[in-house]
Design an enzyme around this catalytic site. Sequence first.
Site, PDB file in Angstrom:
ATOM      1  CD  GLN A 198     -54.160 -37.083  -8.533  1.00 46.81           C
ATOM      2  OE1 GLN A 198     -54.599 -38.043  -9.152  1.00 46.81           O
ATOM      3  NE2 GLN A 198     -53.257 -36.261  -9.054  1.00 46.81           N
ATOM      4  CE  LYS A 224     -54.883 -39.582 -12.761  1.00 46.35           C
ATOM      5  NZ  LYS A 224     -54.002 -39.280 -11.622  1.00 46.35           N
ATOM      6  CG  ASP A 246     -49.759 -42.978 -10.491  1.00 44.65           C
ATOM      7  OD1 ASP A 246     -50.098 -42.689 -11.652  1.00 44.65           O
ATOM      8  OD2 ASP A 246     -50.247 -42.463  -9.469  1.00 44.65           O
TER       9      ASP A 246
END
Length: 293
Positions: free
Chosen positions: A96, A52, A119
Amino acid sequence: MILLDGKSLSKKIKTDIKNQVDTFKSAGKRPPHLVAILIGDNPASQTYVSAKKKSCEEIGFNSTVIKYPESISQSKLLDEIEKINVNNEIDGLIVQLPLPPHIEPSLVIRNISYKKDVDGFHPINIGNMMLQQPCFLPATPMGIMALIENYNIETTGKSCLIIGRSNIVGSPLSILMSRNTKFANCTVTLAHSKTKDLNLLTKKADIIVMALGVPKFLTNDMIKDSSVIIDVGINRIKSNQTKSGWSLVGDVDFESVKQKCSHITPVPGGVGPMTIVSLLKNTLLSYKRVIYK
Ligand code: NAD
């Protein structure tokens, strides 16, 4: 058979985003900024976060990875998230997953500002998604929808079987695929580990999305001719054909299934890059204040 090439589509989308970022920078504005929090030393999480970060750098975003040891307390983590929530120079925040057992993921997700939740996991974004209101869509389902649209896959009246009902992939995708819109007008079945006679369902489905995390689960004999196969799974298996001794495979037995289906995503190079590019798209939307003012 048509390969649903997430790698090349994501490159095109990245070029488009980069051009927009260059324009902002030329006008003297700061670039979009994505922050990722990484806890502990899970190798898969480290790989995802560095992919990312690399993608952010390619397109001119600022990107910061904040690492904490596995021992970080839940309250300290929530304090750090709040600092990012109120920082006007940061547009997107991802934490994460998975988290260490002493940290409650749903609490962490709730404490990320929904305006920076690129997200698309926050209950406000999930609720807005359900109600077809502007929101950050969850990145993996959003990437799959983009693949379907770009390859002009017929969905109207088609049957779509999704295997795997996680909060981040299968469940939200089941909502998105059953919308009354051009590229998501399916009759959806959401299957899971307690589903009986899965083979009967796979044999009938026009579109199959595999999101269960079992290597090469879907085989040639389980599908009908000309179905569309989307493979979300990312599984590391032992291999004597790579230097590392490992290789990545999906939930689909690609070599056999590709001979029978009409479209298929490869692993790697299918859904994975589309997930990352969706995160970048959401960060750009946040920067531009398109969704939430
Ligand atoms: P998960 O691991 O949280 O849950 C798995 C789901 O599969 C559950 O709903 C379970 O009921 C179902 N399942 C398990 N075994 C089954 C079986 N034998 N038959 C039917 N259903 C079964 O799911 P997840 O987090 O969505 O991850 C699924 C896979 O997708 C993993 O391999 C993960 O690494 C991968 N993934 C990939 C991306 C990407 O960007 N490509 C993103 C997220 C997850």
